[in-house]
Structure formats: C-alpha cells, structure tokens
Design a protein around this motif. Structure first.
Motif, PDB file in Angstrom:
ATOM      1  N   THR A  61       0.797  -1.220   0.000  1.00  0.00           N
ATOM      2  CA  THR A  61       0.000   0.000   0.000  1.00  0.00           C
ATOM      3  C   THR A  61       0.831   1.274   0.000  1.00  0.00           C
ATOM      4  O   THR A  61       0.279   2.353  -0.107  1.00  0.00           O
ATOM      5  CB  THR A  61      -0.933   0.020   1.226  1.00  0.00           C
ATOM      6  OG1 THR A  61      -0.130   0.007   2.403  1.00  0.00           O
ATOM      7  CG2 THR A  61      -1.885  -1.151   1.214  1.00  0.00           C
ATOM      8  N   ALA A  62       2.113   1.191   0.141  1.00  0.00           N
ATOM      9  CA  ALA A  62       3.027   2.349   0.144  1.00  0.00           C
ATOM     10  C   ALA A  62       2.584   3.419   1.134  1.00  0.00           C
ATOM     11  O   ALA A  62       2.616   4.605   0.842  1.00  0.00           O
ATOM     12  CB  ALA A  62       3.148   2.912  -1.270  1.00  0.00           C
ATOM     13  N   GLY A  63       2.104   2.999   2.312  1.00  0.00           N
ATOM     14  CA  GLY A  63       1.758   3.935   3.371  1.00  0.00           C
ATOM     15  C   GLY A  63       0.365   4.522   3.298  1.00  0.00           C
ATOM     16  O   GLY A  63      -0.050   5.248   4.180  1.00  0.00           O
ATOM     17  N   ARG A  64      -0.394   4.247   2.264  1.00  0.00           N
ATOM     18  CA  ARG A  64      -1.741   4.815   2.179  1.00  0.00           C
ATOM     19  C   ARG A  64      -2.739   3.883   2.860  1.00  0.00           C
ATOM     20  O   ARG A  64      -2.463   2.711   3.090  1.00  0.00           O
ATOM     21  CB  ARG A  64      -2.147   5.045   0.725  1.00  0.00           C
ATOM     22  CG  ARG A  64      -2.301   3.795  -0.102  1.00  0.00           C
ATOM     23  CD  ARG A  64      -2.697   4.141  -1.551  1.00  0.00           C
ATOM     24  NE  ARG A  64      -2.782   2.936  -2.343  1.00  0.00           N
ATOM     25  CZ  ARG A  64      -3.814   2.111  -2.359  1.00  0.00           C
ATOM     26  NH1 ARG A  64      -4.863   2.357  -1.610  1.00  0.00           N
ATOM     27  NH2 ARG A  64      -3.809   1.036  -3.123  1.00  0.00           N
ATOM     28  N   VAL A  65      -3.897   4.414   3.170  1.00  0.00           N
ATOM     29  CA  VAL A  65      -4.958   3.632   3.803  1.00  0.00           C
ATOM     30  C   VAL A  65      -5.572   2.710   2.754  1.00  0.00           C
ATOM     31  O   VAL A  65      -5.818   3.116   1.621  1.00  0.00           O
ATOM     32  CB  VAL A  65      -6.033   4.564   4.397  1.00  0.00           C
ATOM     33  CG1 VAL A  65      -7.193   3.761   4.951  1.00  0.00           C
ATOM     34  CG2 VAL A  65      -5.425   5.448   5.469  1.00  0.00           C
ATOM     35  N   THR A  66      -5.783   1.469   3.152  1.00  0.00           N
ATOM     36  CA  THR A  66      -6.361   0.475   2.245  1.00  0.00           C
ATOM     37  C   THR A  66      -7.805   0.216   2.642  1.00  0.00           C
ATOM     38  O   THR A  66      -8.095  -0.027   3.812  1.00  0.00           O
ATOM     39  CB  THR A  66      -5.562  -0.839   2.322  1.00  0.00           C
ATOM     40  OG1 THR A  66      -4.188  -0.553   2.052  1.00  0.00           O
ATOM     41  CG2 THR A  66      -6.065  -1.857   1.330  1.00  0.00           C
ATOM     42  N   SER A  67      -8.704   0.263   1.669  1.00  0.00           N
ATOM     43  CA  SER A  67     -10.121   0.034   1.955  1.00  0.00           C
ATOM     44  C   SER A  67     -10.384  -1.462   2.101  1.00  0.00           C
ATOM     45  O   SER A  67      -9.596  -2.307   1.672  1.00  0.00           O
ATOM     46  CB  SER A  67     -10.985   0.590   0.817  1.00  0.00           C
ATOM     47  OG  SER A  67     -10.820  -0.209  -0.348  1.00  0.00           O
ATOM     48  N   GLU A  70     -10.394  -3.099  -1.246  1.00  0.00           N
ATOM     49  CA  GLU A  70      -9.049  -3.380  -1.759  1.00  0.00           C
ATOM     50  C   GLU A  70      -8.442  -4.608  -1.074  1.00  0.00           C
ATOM     51  O   GLU A  70      -7.774  -5.413  -1.713  1.00  0.00           O
ATOM     52  CB  GLU A  70      -8.136  -2.162  -1.567  1.00  0.00           C
ATOM     53  CG  GLU A  70      -8.483  -0.997  -2.477  1.00  0.00           C
ATOM     54  CD  GLU A  70      -7.705   0.253  -2.118  1.00  0.00           C
ATOM     55  OE1 GLU A  70      -7.099   0.837  -3.038  1.00  0.00           O
ATOM     56  OE2 GLU A  70      -7.682   0.637  -0.927  1.00  0.00           O
TER      57      GLU A  70
END
Length: 90
Positions: A61-67, A70
């Motif tokens: 995810t490269a640090g982003r929030v994953t839903s 996803e």
C-alpha cells in the motif's frame, strides 16, 4: 488405554485426559504424520493466532490507507494465484 470413536463425518473427540495431558484447548491445531512403522503420530502445534497474518500485505500500500474492498480484492487475487499453482502441480 483410552479410546475414541470415529463419527460418520470422520471426526473424533479427543478424550479429556489426553487433551489435558497434551495441554490442548479449543482452536489448537494438530499435525498428523504416518511414521516409518505405519503408525500415526499426532503433534499439537498449538493455537494459530491471527497475529500470524500481521504484515502479510505490508509494502503493497506504500503507506496509504487500504479500503476493505481493496483488501478483499488482494485476498481474492492471492487465492486465485494459489488455485492456479495447485492446479499446475497436478
């Protein structure tokens, strides 16, 4: 000697004395092996906590929030890849 009866579904109940002797509890995983003499060996592997799964998708995810959607898609992709690997092995 302690005995157990096999059900029509292929299940047995491990007698209480054996569960206590081995320190088994609900959710524990047992490994069954056939030894060189043709005898079945059973080894308790203990509980299989969800902590084993921690970090499984790390880096995707490269640090982003994953839903949740996803995450579900990633799981489905992994299962599909695993199915293809199993079928290719036949």
């Amino acid at each position: 000697m302690t005995t157990a009866t096999l059900t029509s579904k292929g299940q047995i109940t491990i007698p209480k004395s054996i569960r206590e002797l081995l320190g088994l509890d609900s959710g524990d995983v047992l490994e069954f092996r056939l030894n060189a003499q043709g005898k079945v060996e059973i080894e308790p592997l203990g509980p299989q906590p969800l902590d084993r799964l921690r970090g499984m998708l790390q880096g995707l995810t490269a640090g982003r929030v994953t839903s949740v959607e996803e995450m579900n898609e990633a799981i489905a992709d992994h299962v599909a890849d695993d199915d293809l690997r199993i079928l290719a092995g036949r």
